[in-house]
Design a protein around this motif. Structure first.
Motif, mmCIF file in Angstrom:
data_model
loop_
_atom_site.group_PDB
_atom_site.id
_atom_site.type_symbol
_atom_site.label_atom_id
_atom_site.label_comp_id
_atom_site.label_asym_id
_atom_site.label_seq_id
_atom_site.Cartn_x
_atom_site.Cartn_y
_atom_site.Cartn_z
ATOM 1 N N LYS A 114 35.577 43.081 40.807
ATOM 2 C CA LYS A 114 34.363 42.360 41.206
ATOM 3 C C LYS A 114 34.438 40.912 40.749
ATOM 4 O O LYS A 114 33.448 40.214 40.688
ATOM 5 C CB LYS A 114 33.134 43.024 40.567
ATOM 6 N N ARG A 115 35.646 40.495 40.336
ATOM 7 C CA ARG A 115 35.759 39.172 39.724
ATOM 8 C C ARG A 115 35.754 38.049 40.750
ATOM 9 O O ARG A 115 35.183 37.009 40.525
ATOM 10 C CB ARG A 115 37.028 39.094 38.876
ATOM 11 N N ASN A 116 36.435 38.270 41.875
ATOM 12 C CA ASN A 116 36.333 37.247 42.912
ATOM 13 C C ASN A 116 35.994 37.909 44.237
ATOM 14 O O ASN A 116 36.870 38.337 44.973
ATOM 15 C CB ASN A 116 37.599 36.392 43.037
ATOM 16 N N LEU A 117 34.709 37.986 44.473
ATOM 17 C CA LEU A 117 34.218 38.644 45.683
ATOM 18 C C LEU A 117 34.198 37.624 46.795
ATOM 19 O O LEU A 117 33.408 36.707 46.795
ATOM 20 C CB LEU A 117 32.813 39.182 45.430
#
Ligand SMILES: Nc1ncnc2c1ncn2[C@@H]1O[C@H](COP(=O)(O)OP(=O)(O)OP(=O)(O)O)[C@@H](O)[C@H]1O
Ligand SMILES: [Mg+2]
Lengths: 350, 222
Positions: free
Chosen positions: B217-220
């Motif tokens: 979910k760190r770079n959506l």
């Protein structure tokens, strides 16, 4: 609320280097419901000091009391419980990327074993408070910096703490967002009566919301007191260098060139009169010229607001003999205004 | 074209290979995951620093990691006999595969956990979390994308190792390739084995990547 007594912190030498004295002789007392600012340059020891309050950093010696509890005497389990009543926010937010906004705010409650149903009744009003109700199921990666810090604030408040520690909480934000976050903190301070300790290297942050301030340098607190006093009468040169840019106590460069520390032929003394509080409106200038017949040539004037109270400076050249100027200084002092002789103005064509 | 008999052998080989990889991967993860977490949190300046444990455990892991796999298989034959009752066949091959997989997985898990921002641990400590809570609620969920990527890498390596145990009578696709493709000189069997292995690795890698992306979910971006 928080009393630090004689705190020292030294990091042991490592890899041949010398040991680092991060804190020395720190005595601070922070009252309930206060917003207490700590300012200093990078490496001054601000973070170390803040982290001793919740004992993330163990002081080498000294006493840390929070709400009457001696933190350094607690067992590991007692310390964890004590930390539930101390919230903390960070420069880089430190949100869990794997959790939604809601779940991030819920984390401290989960850790404390709060039942799920109760968690909802606590988290949802908090999201409203920080204005993020519509982002409840978003992940941190989908938020702006200011929004992330709001999540951080909501998370810090979830366990209903009595103290909020803020480590450069606005340093990663633009000026406008900084102002919004600071207003949110001030609002929380008023509404919940929360004691806030915040560290910053930006004097504007102190000016905006703090009641009291401590200035740090090289692991020492070099000056502390009510924000108004520190801004109006900074004593230490470092404090002065922080305060000067936001409180224009100085004089324009063009006039500075005419200023000399010693009296010269045909020179006139230059005075700085500081007005504080409601006395700013006292008509002292006209009193001087009426009663003493002394003409004042106004060089520079400015009124600032610190903590909602007006603070003015007036720089004047006194066109008169020493005795009259002396009488004028006394008159200013009688009115309980600040006055100091900045120097002597040489004639313009000197 | 391959004869139906060869196709049968290929299918059996594939099943054996999957059997070995899945079982050794699962047991390897069961051992490697906690060891990896333990290695990560006992390092200097970490959550539960423990110099002695970290050094000893690290040395054990390095020992198995630095032994070439084929040597490992032979070296631990007595141990394999003890566990599996035999030293040849698919079940026996699972023993050295697991011995190789566990430390490998431990290291990838350790790396993934170390990657987690120190600030998150500190935030959890400030909230009054116990070390165990920090591991469960912060380190593992935050390291999950890295762990999934590491496990994928481990699975791919295991497929390669499992082909190698074929050389010492382990069964599976490697065994098939060596006995039929090489020793009986049937190049199309060799080719078929290679193709099946390539496809298998592709599927594992793509699935792993897909899961890693799902849990990250760190770079959506979507
Ligand atoms: N874990 C550590 N080990 C050794 N020295 C440290 C450690 N943490 C901090 N220091 C040293 O202590 C001093 C104070 O550091 P601290 O982080 O408190 O400064 P700061 O005022 O917060 O600075 P900044 O504004 O850059 O955050 C620095 O000289 C720093 O190098
Ligand atoms: Mg700092």
């Amino acid at each position: 609320m928080i009393t630090l007594t004689n705190i020292h912190k030294t990091y042991p030498a490592r890899g041949g280097g010398a040991q680092v004295r991060a804190l020395a002789d720190i005595d601070l007392s922070i009252g309930r419901g206060e917003i207490f600012g700590i300012i200093g340059r990078s490496g001054a020891g601000k973070s170390t000091l803040l982290r001793t309050i919740n004992l993330l950093e163990t002081p080498s010696s000294g006493s840390v009391q929070v709400d009457g509890v001696e933190m350094t005497a607690l067992s590991a389990a007692e310390l964890r419980r004590a930390r539930h009543s101390i919230g903390m926010i960070f420069q880089h937010f430190n949100l869990l990327s794997s959790r939604t906004v809601f779940d991030n705010v819920a984390l401290p409650l989960e850790l404390a074993g709060t039942p799920k149903a109760e968690i909802r009744t606590i988290v949802e009003p908090l999201l409203d408070l920080v204005g993020l109700a519509d982002k409840r199921d978003r992940y941190p990666a989908e938020l702006s910096g200011g929004q992330k810090q709001r999540v951080g604030i909501a998370r810090a408040l979830a366990s209903k703490p009595k103290v909020l520690l803020s480590d450069e909480a606005t340093s990663a934000l633009d000026p406008e967002t900084t102002t919004q976050i600071l207003h949110l903190l001030a609002d929380i301070n008023r509404r919940l009566g929360l004691t806030i300790v915040l560290i910053t290297h930006e004097i504007a942050v102190i000016k905006e919301i703090c009641h009291k301030v401590a200035v740090m340098e090289d692991g020492l607190v070099i000056e502390q007191g009510p924000v108004f006093d520190i801004f109006a009468h900074p004593k230490h040169p470092t404090t002065r260098s922080f305060v000067d840019p936001v409180i224009n106590r100085g004089i324009p460069d063009s006039l500075r060139d005419r200023l000399s520390p010693q009296p010269g032929p045909g020179s006139n003394p230059v005075l700085r009169i500081t007005f504080t509080g409601e006395k700013a409106t006292t008509p002292v200038i006209s009193a001087i010229s009426r009663r003493l017949g002394l003409d004042l040539n106004i060089w520079h004037g400015q009124i600032d607001e610190i903590q909602g109270a007006p603070f003015g400076t007036l720089v004047v050249e006194a066109l008169g003999d020493d005795a009259t100027v002396g009488a004028a200084v006394d008159l200013v002092k009688e009115n309980n205004l600040g006055v100091e002789v900045l120097g002597h103005a040489l004639p313009a064509n000197h | 074209m391959l004869s139906p008999q060869i196709i049968d052998l290929l299918i059996k080989g594939l099943v054996d290979t999957l059997h070995m990889v899945v079982v050794s991967g699962a047991i390897g993860t069961l051992i490697g995951l906690p060891v990896g977490v333990a290695l990560a949190v006992t390092g200097r300046g970490e959550l539960l620093p423990n110099f002695a444990f970290n050094k000893v455990m690290g040395a054990v892991v390095n020992m198995t990691r630095s032994t070439p796999f084929i040597i490992l298989v032979v070296a631990i034959i007595p141990f394999t006999r003890l566990i599996a009752g035999t030293s040849i066949g698919t079940t026996a091959a699972i023993v050295p595969l697991t011995v190789a997989a566990a430390p490998f997985i431990a290291r990838v898990v350790e790396n993934a956990v170390r990657e987690v921002d120190r600030g998150l641990v500190e935030a959890a400590q400030a909230m009054g979390a116990t070390p165990f809570q920090i591991i469960r609620k912060v380190l593992l969920p935050e390291a999950l994308p890295g762990i999934v990527a590491g496990l994928t890498l481990s699975a791919v390596s295991l497929i390669g190792f499992s082909a190698m145990v074929g050389a010492v009578g382990g069964g599976g696709l490697g065994d098939l390739g060596i006995r039929y493709g090489y020793q009986r000189f049937l190049p199309d069997v060799m080719l078929a084995v290679v193709v099946v292995l390539i496809v298998l690795v592709q599927i594992v890698q793509s699935t792993g990547d897909w899961i890693a992306r799902r849990v990250n979910k760190r770079n959506l971006k979507s």
